[in-house]
Design a protein around this motif. Sequence first.
Motif, PDB file in Angstrom:
ATOM      1  N   VAL A 186      88.933 -30.342  66.972  1.00 18.06           N
ATOM      2  CA  VAL A 186      87.710 -30.747  67.417  1.00 18.06           C
ATOM      3  C   VAL A 186      86.829 -29.738  68.076  1.00 18.06           C
ATOM      4  O   VAL A 186      84.926 -28.968  67.520  1.00 18.06           O
ATOM      5  CB  VAL A 186      87.492 -31.462  67.747  1.00 18.06           C
ATOM      6  CG1 VAL A 186      86.149 -31.840  67.997  1.00 18.06           C
ATOM      7  CG2 VAL A 186      88.293 -32.790  67.479  1.00 18.06           C
TER       8      VAL A 186
ATOM      9  N   GLY B  26      84.061 -28.723  65.822  1.00 19.27           N
ATOM     10  CA  GLY B  26      84.300 -29.072  64.215  1.00 19.27           C
ATOM     11  C   GLY B  26      84.050 -30.061  63.673  1.00 19.27           C
ATOM     12  O   GLY B  26      83.342 -29.888  62.280  1.00 19.27           O
TER      13      GLY B  26
ATOM     14  N   MET C 147      91.895 -33.235  61.309  1.00 16.05           N
ATOM     15  CA  MET C 147      91.558 -32.766  62.708  1.00 16.05           C
ATOM     16  C   MET C 147      92.170 -32.584  63.486  1.00 16.05           C
ATOM     17  O   MET C 147      93.507 -32.765  63.754  1.00 16.05           O
ATOM     18  CB  MET C 147      90.549 -33.543  63.407  1.00 16.05           C
ATOM     19  CG  MET C 147      89.641 -34.161  62.943  1.00 16.05           C
ATOM     20  SD  MET C 147      87.809 -32.508  61.779  1.00 16.05           S
ATOM     21  CE  MET C 147      87.419 -31.866  63.856  1.00 16.05           C
TER      22      MET C 147
ATOM     23  N   SER D  86      92.817 -32.596  68.101  1.00 19.03           N
ATOM     24  CA  SER D  86      92.686 -33.671  69.091  1.00 19.03           C
ATOM     25  C   SER D  86      93.280 -33.652  70.249  1.00 19.03           C
ATOM     26  O   SER D  86      94.630 -33.612  70.038  1.00 19.03           O
ATOM     27  CB  SER D  86      91.592 -34.314  67.921  1.00 19.03           C
ATOM     28  OG  SER D  86      91.177 -35.181  69.366  1.00 19.03           O
TER      29      SER D  86
ATOM     30  N   THR E  60      86.171 -36.925  68.148  1.00 19.51           N
ATOM     31  CA  THR E  60      87.445 -36.817  66.404  1.00 19.51           C
ATOM     32  C   THR E  60      86.965 -38.389  66.169  1.00 19.51           C
ATOM     33  O   THR E  60      86.962 -37.863  64.438  1.00 19.51           O
ATOM     34  CB  THR E  60      89.237 -37.306  67.048  1.00 19.51           C
ATOM     35  OG1 THR E  60      89.708 -36.316  67.640  1.00 19.51           O
ATOM     36  CG2 THR E  60      89.702 -37.343  65.714  1.00 19.51           C
TER      37      THR E  60
ATOM     38  N   PHE F 215      93.630 -37.191  61.575  1.00 22.08           N
ATOM     39  CA  PHE F 215      93.948 -36.519  62.930  1.00 22.08           C
ATOM     40  C   PHE F 215      95.084 -36.126  63.148  1.00 22.08           C
ATOM     41  O   PHE F 215      95.849 -37.384  63.179  1.00 22.08           O
ATOM     42  CB  PHE F 215      92.798 -37.482  63.662  1.00 22.08           C
ATOM     43  CG  PHE F 215      93.131 -38.502  64.318  1.00 22.08           C
ATOM     44  CD1 PHE F 215      93.853 -38.077  65.386  1.00 22.08           C
ATOM     45  CD2 PHE F 215      93.059 -39.484  63.459  1.00 22.08           C
ATOM     46  CE1 PHE F 215      93.921 -39.031  66.733  1.00 22.08           C
ATOM     47  CE2 PHE F 215      93.128 -40.346  64.042  1.00 22.08           C
ATOM     48  CZ  PHE F 215      93.627 -40.302  65.649  1.00 22.08           C
TER      49      PHE F 215
END
Length: 348
Positions: free
Chosen positions: A57, A64, A81, A83, A93, A104
Amino acid sequence: MKQIKVLIVDDSAFMRKLIKEFLSEDPRIVVLDTARNGQEAIEKTEKLKPDVITMDVEMPILNGIEAVKSIMSIQPVPIIMLSSTTKAGAENTILAMEAGAIDFIAKPSGAISLDLHKVRKILIEKVIASSKANVALKRLKTENRDVTKISRKPIKKNNLDKIILIGTSTGGPRALQEVITKLPADLEAPVVVVQHMPAGFTQSLANRLNALSHVHVKEAEHQETLKKGNVYIAPGGMHMRLNERIGQVFITLDREAPVGGHRPAVNVLFSSAANLTNYQKIAVIMTGMGSDGTNGILDLKENGQTIVITEAEESCIVYGMPKAAALTRKVDEVVHLESMARTIQNYL
């Protein structure tokens, strides 16, 4: 066997090396290359055409969130992602998922996680599952295709108070935004949501949805009484149940064992709502991996007035949970995401 081609994006050389080692252990995955920032990620995505991207991120030059926006506009690809669990990390996020990332993973201990091995298994699982995701969604052009009614008998109108129950997983934050932001401030029912997420992220999701919506959106609290026009999101890492006393419905939260691998679990919420005999339930299953919610639907249908609505395959990021729900043959309507809010309101 066709391998899943992955591009790893992280500003830390250590993290790039570690993620590459983990993913390379699985024969189904091949790491094409790595990138140090969002700008490199965009260039390498266009050149290499990966099947999946893992994206940090917080990065220099281009972060990101901006990289996700660019990639999804140029060449849509499933993006996961990675994070940190800080407040800023969680907020970013949610914004990255709003921009188009489909899932994520929370790094165990901040930006450079020496203990990343703790999430190794889930990282591999999410890369494999994401490779099958539908990221190039087509909007429906014709109004008459957006709702498919599959009920086998007429649903009786009644004067019972209503409760809206929503369950979702992979791709859920974007789907929730599409639905909840279309609900009116004077909504004649409370909305209770289970979104598969770890602790620390559901508060940021609730805050973001609240900022964008007419209804009031919040992370649910233990012993809280439901109010019409409010949306309650189950806190990450906690099951959410509905109970009734003296004519009022209230929420209880607990950390009992995961159900079907999930905590919060949609099945737990739905099955608890099945015991609310003085209410009509509108149960909604949207995009997500697996089959969470299916057993809960069976309980709801067995114990009283319930409408079950599932998201149509063509608008799902992952057509897992809605498909499993459809196999119960208890679904009343299958609805494209764009029409979900309107369909829910039709039953109020």
